[in-house]
Motif scaffolding. Structure first.
Motif, mmCIF file in Angstrom:
data_model
loop_
_atom_site.group_PDB
_atom_site.id
_atom_site.type_symbol
_atom_site.label_atom_id
_atom_site.label_comp_id
_atom_site.label_asym_id
_atom_site.label_seq_id
_atom_site.Cartn_x
_atom_site.Cartn_y
_atom_site.Cartn_z
ATOM 1 N N VAL A 225 14.997 69.925 -27.920
ATOM 2 C CA VAL A 225 15.528 68.863 -27.065
ATOM 3 C C VAL A 225 16.914 68.484 -27.571
ATOM 4 O O VAL A 225 17.115 68.299 -28.774
ATOM 5 N N ARG B 147 18.142 61.941 -24.052
ATOM 6 C CA ARG B 147 17.563 63.219 -24.454
ATOM 7 C C ARG B 147 17.341 64.096 -23.230
ATOM 8 O O ARG B 147 16.938 63.598 -22.175
ATOM 9 N N VAL B 148 17.591 65.393 -23.380
ATOM 10 C CA VAL B 148 17.377 66.354 -22.296
ATOM 11 C C VAL B 148 16.527 67.493 -22.835
ATOM 12 O O VAL B 148 16.916 68.176 -23.784
ATOM 13 N N VAL C 145 12.144 69.903 -18.439
ATOM 14 C CA VAL C 145 12.396 68.460 -18.376
ATOM 15 C C VAL C 145 11.618 67.712 -19.454
ATOM 16 O O VAL C 145 11.982 66.596 -19.816
ATOM 17 N N THR D 207 12.708 64.863 -22.077
ATOM 18 C CA THR D 207 13.824 64.095 -21.532
ATOM 19 C C THR D 207 13.491 62.604 -21.573
ATOM 20 O O THR D 207 12.346 62.205 -21.336
#
Length: 217
Positions: free
Chosen positions: A53, A69-70, A74, A77
């Protein structure tokens, strides 16, 4: 041709398993205060997410910083906000409020107590804290309230964190906490994945690496 189809199906199944194994996710804190206009970014890996992440934190004031956060694709995230309650000398205490997207998406409230130690290799940071974790609707569409403790250490560019947060309502009974088999209904779904009341959802182990800092060297 048949072998290629089997390999493709196996790969797709493994990918799905990895996605659903990402039971929960948590914020990555900055061991050092982030002043207004400064930022820090990096990569984290956790037992909860499986996939790395990317995270980014930016200071909004002398006491407040916000994090993003990504995850891939997904899961992991999320966003969070940190507020420094106390800072003096080599000690710092702060609150973090976070939301994380996963198969068991959660809201976290965490209180951290942090201390700096200076040595030849630079500043080392040790921290501990407690976390209240709320899953409004997990993989089985039920709620879960959790409470537990965490601890971590951070060096100049690297950190590690370990914690456990227990579901005292519908989680594994404490007398069977070390048992290999779950004793609470709904801990494992019909497909064999951890539900919102599973012990696995409360386990947290993460490694994080700072790729870029706007403060320090």
């Amino acid at each position: 041709m048949i072998k290629i189809k089997k390999i493709f199906k196996l790969g797709a199944l493994c990918f799905l398993l990895l996605l659903l194994w990402g039971c929960a996710s948590h914020a990555v804190i900055s061991p050092e205060p982030i002043r207004k206009g400064e930022s820090v970014s990096g990569i984290s890996w956790s037992m909860e997410n499986v996939f790395p992440v990317a995270f980014y934190r930016r200071g909004l004031s002398s006491r407040v910083d916000i994090g993003f956060r990504v995850g891939l694709p997904v899961y992991g995230t999320g966003l969070d906000l940190t507020y420094t309650v106390y800072s003096y000398g080599l000690r710092r205490e702060f609150i973090n409020i976070a939301y994380s997207l996963s198969s068991n998406s959660s809201f976290d409230f965490t209180y951290y107590s942090l201390r700096y130690f200076k040595g030849r290799a630079g500043v080392r940071t040790f921290y501990k804290g407690f976390r209240i974790m709320y899953i409004p609707s997990g993989i089985s569409h039920e709620r879960s309230f959790r409470f537990g403790f965490l601890g971590g250490i951070s060096l100049k560019r690297f950190g590690v964190e370990l914690g456990y947060f227990h579901d005292f309502d519908k989680g594994q009974p404490f007398e069977f906490i070390l048992s290999q088999k779950p004793k609470n209904p709904g801990a494992i779904t019909d497909f064999g994945f951890p539900g919102e009341h599973s012990r696995l959802v409360g386990m947290s182990f993460s490694l994080y690496f700072f790729m870029k800092k706007s403060f320090g060297n």
